[in-house]
Design a protein around this motif. Structure first.
Motif, PDB file in Angstrom:
ATOM      1  N   ARG A   1       0.750  14.498  -4.642  1.00 43.15           N
ATOM      2  CA  ARG A   1       0.649  13.128  -4.735  1.00 43.15           C
ATOM      3  C   ARG A   1       1.306  12.601  -3.423  1.00 43.15           C
ATOM      4  N   LEU A   2       2.652  13.076  -3.264  1.00 40.15           N
ATOM      5  CA  LEU A   2       3.374  12.477  -1.966  1.00 40.15           C
ATOM      6  C   LEU A   2       2.519  12.787  -0.584  1.00 40.15           C
ATOM      7  N   TRP A   3       2.209  13.962  -0.714  1.00 39.89           N
ATOM      8  CA  TRP A   3       1.327  14.421   0.565  1.00 39.89           C
ATOM      9  C   TRP A   3      -0.064  13.676   0.677  1.00 39.89           C
ATOM     10  N   ARG A   4      -0.790  13.650  -0.395  1.00 45.50           N
ATOM     11  CA  ARG A   4      -2.094  13.019  -0.496  1.00 45.50           C
ATOM     12  C   ARG A   4      -2.041  11.319  -0.097  1.00 45.50           C
ATOM     13  N   ASP A   5      -0.945  10.721  -0.201  1.00 46.83           N
ATOM     14  CA  ASP A   5      -0.855   9.461   0.149  1.00 46.83           C
ATOM     15  C   ASP A   5      -0.522   9.259   1.564  1.00 46.83           C
ATOM     16  N   VAL A   6      -1.989   9.265   2.236  1.00 48.91           N
ATOM     17  CA  VAL A   6      -1.693   9.250   3.608  1.00 48.91           C
ATOM     18  C   VAL A   6      -0.896   8.174   4.439  1.00 48.91           C
ATOM     19  N   GLU A   7      -1.110   6.852   3.806  1.00 47.20           N
ATOM     20  CA  GLU A   7      -0.530   5.887   4.286  1.00 47.20           C
ATOM     21  C   GLU A   7       0.971   5.641   4.238  1.00 47.20           C
ATOM     22  N   GLN A   8       1.406   6.861   3.650  1.00 46.82           N
ATOM     23  CA  GLN A   8       3.011   6.849   3.352  1.00 46.82           C
ATOM     24  C   GLN A   8       3.632   7.899   4.416  1.00 46.82           C
ATOM     25  N   ILE A   9       2.675   8.875   5.135  1.00 48.94           N
ATOM     26  CA  ILE A   9       2.991   9.771   6.014  1.00 48.94           C
ATOM     27  C   ILE A   9       4.055   9.328   6.852  1.00 48.94           C
ATOM     28  N   PRO A  10       3.915   8.200   7.488  1.00 48.02           N
ATOM     29  CA  PRO A  10       5.035   7.920   8.501  1.00 48.02           C
ATOM     30  C   PRO A  10       6.319   7.817   8.070  1.00 48.02           C
ATOM     31  N   ALA A  11       6.231   7.759   6.619  1.00 49.82           N
ATOM     32  CA  ALA A  11       7.997   7.845   6.277  1.00 49.82           C
ATOM     33  C   ALA A  11       8.672   9.304   6.516  1.00 49.82           C
ATOM     34  N   TRP A  12       7.744  10.207   6.617  1.00 49.96           N
ATOM     35  CA  TRP A  12       8.315  11.549   6.556  1.00 49.96           C
ATOM     36  C   TRP A  12       7.889  12.488   8.035  1.00 49.96           C
ATOM     37  N   GLN A  13       6.917  12.101   8.450  1.00 51.97           N
ATOM     38  CA  GLN A  13       6.459  12.593   9.778  1.00 51.97           C
ATOM     39  C   GLN A  13       6.947  12.062  11.098  1.00 51.97           C
ATOM     40  N   GLU A  14       7.344  12.870  11.904  1.00 62.07           N
ATOM     41  CA  GLU A  14       7.846  12.260  13.217  1.00 62.07           C
ATOM     42  C   GLU A  14       6.936  11.518  13.797  1.00 62.07           C
ATOM     43  N   GLN A  15       7.262  10.446  14.591  1.00 55.73           N
ATOM     44  CA  GLN A  15       6.674   9.728  15.568  1.00 55.73           C
ATOM     45  C   GLN A  15       5.207   9.159  15.115  1.00 55.73           C
ATOM     46  N   ILE A  16       4.811   9.369  13.939  1.00 55.90           N
ATOM     47  CA  ILE A  16       3.642   8.927  13.384  1.00 55.90           C
ATOM     48  C   ILE A  16       3.922   7.235  13.013  1.00 55.90           C
ATOM     49  N   THR A  17       3.182   6.439  13.803  1.00 60.57           N
ATOM     50  CA  THR A  17       3.616   5.094  13.660  1.00 60.57           C
ATOM     51  C   THR A  17       2.729   4.497  12.207  1.00 60.57           C
ATOM     52  N   SER A  18       1.481   4.975  12.302  1.00 59.81           N
ATOM     53  CA  SER A  18       0.733   4.345  11.172  1.00 59.81           C
ATOM     54  C   SER A  18      -0.305   5.399  10.884  1.00 59.81           C
ATOM     55  N   VAL A  19      -0.604   5.583   9.512  1.00 62.50           N
ATOM     56  CA  VAL A  19      -1.814   5.949   9.002  1.00 62.50           C
ATOM     57  C   VAL A  19      -2.641   5.228   8.214  1.00 62.50           C
ATOM     58  N   ARG A  20      -3.851   4.781   8.514  1.00 65.83           N
ATOM     59  CA  ARG A  20      -4.658   3.913   7.844  1.00 65.83           C
ATOM     60  C   ARG A  20      -5.928   4.626   7.066  1.00 65.83           C
TER      61      ARG A  20
END
Length: 218
Positions: free
Chosen positions: A56-75
């Motif tokens: 669930r944590l990985w699948r929540d793509v809009e939450q990915i900037p919280a843990w992937q480097e330099q990703i500013t947004s995922v929509r």
């Protein structure tokens, strides 16, 4: 590798750039060698959480900037598609691409690939419960199509893509287990010599650590 896939009775079709985690005779097949402009990385981590929680944590793509480097947004742009924005390592410029999920098995597996934009990549993550169901082995395999742009990628992004995948899984583990990501930026240290500074640059130590702030905690 496609023959090995037939041993997985519930396997999805092979992604265009390839399938990520392939098992043969009970063991992971080594990732392909880097060639023809393709860079591969596989990394694993034992995470003390259930496969369902980690999925669930990985699948929540809009939450990915919280843990992937330099990703500013995922929509999220559709049920299986999303738009990614990544800050480069050279300033305030960004690169962008769209991604689609190719396989989605809740609590078990997610496979994806980029479909257009500034990055050509594909990957897969597997969530496998450890003996006794006390933790989960998270295994990630990603492929990047770099060609002659490999050195350019490191220049604009600031870290070798292989190391970036490894670091991101470490961040994911920390966030899943503790709710936060440890950081060293801003901590005092003594003067560094030339070699130490070269290593810091080579390993991307100056890249900001993701915030670890999920949407629920903001």
């Amino acid at each position: 590798m496609t023959e090995a896939l037939t041993e997985k009775p519930n396997a999805e079709s092979v992604p265009e750039l390839t399938s990520a985690v392939v098992i043969l005779n009970g063991h992971y097949v080594p990732p392909p060698a880097d060639e023809d402009g393709k860079i591969w990385v596989r990394t694993s981590a034992l995470v003390h959480a259930t496969p369902e929680t980690l999925y669930r944590l990985w699948r929540d793509v809009e939450q990915i900037p919280a843990w992937q480097e330099q990703i500013t947004s995922v929509r999220q742009t559709g049920e299986l598609t999303s738009h990614w924005v990544m800050k480069t390592g050279t300033g305030d410029t960004t690169i962008e691409w769209n991604s689609e999920i190719l396989a989605d098995e809740p609590g078990k597996r997610i496979a994806w690939r980029s479909i257009n934009g500034d990055s050509q990549n594909a990957g897969e993550v597997m969530f496998e419960a450890s003996p006794g169901n006390r933790a989960t082995m998270v295994t990630v395999l990603q492929e990047f199509r770099m060609g002659k742009l490999a050195s350019l990628w490191e220049t604009i992004v600031g870290r070798n893509p292989k190391q970036a995948v490894i670091e991101n899984l470490r961040h994911f583990k920390a966030l899943a287990e503790t709710g936060e990501i440890p950081r060293t930026q801003g901590q005092p240290h003594g003067p560094r010599g030339t070699i130490a500074n070269m290593k810091a640059s080579a390993y991307g130590e100056k890249i900001p650590t993701p915030s670890g702030q999920t949407r629920e905690s903001r």
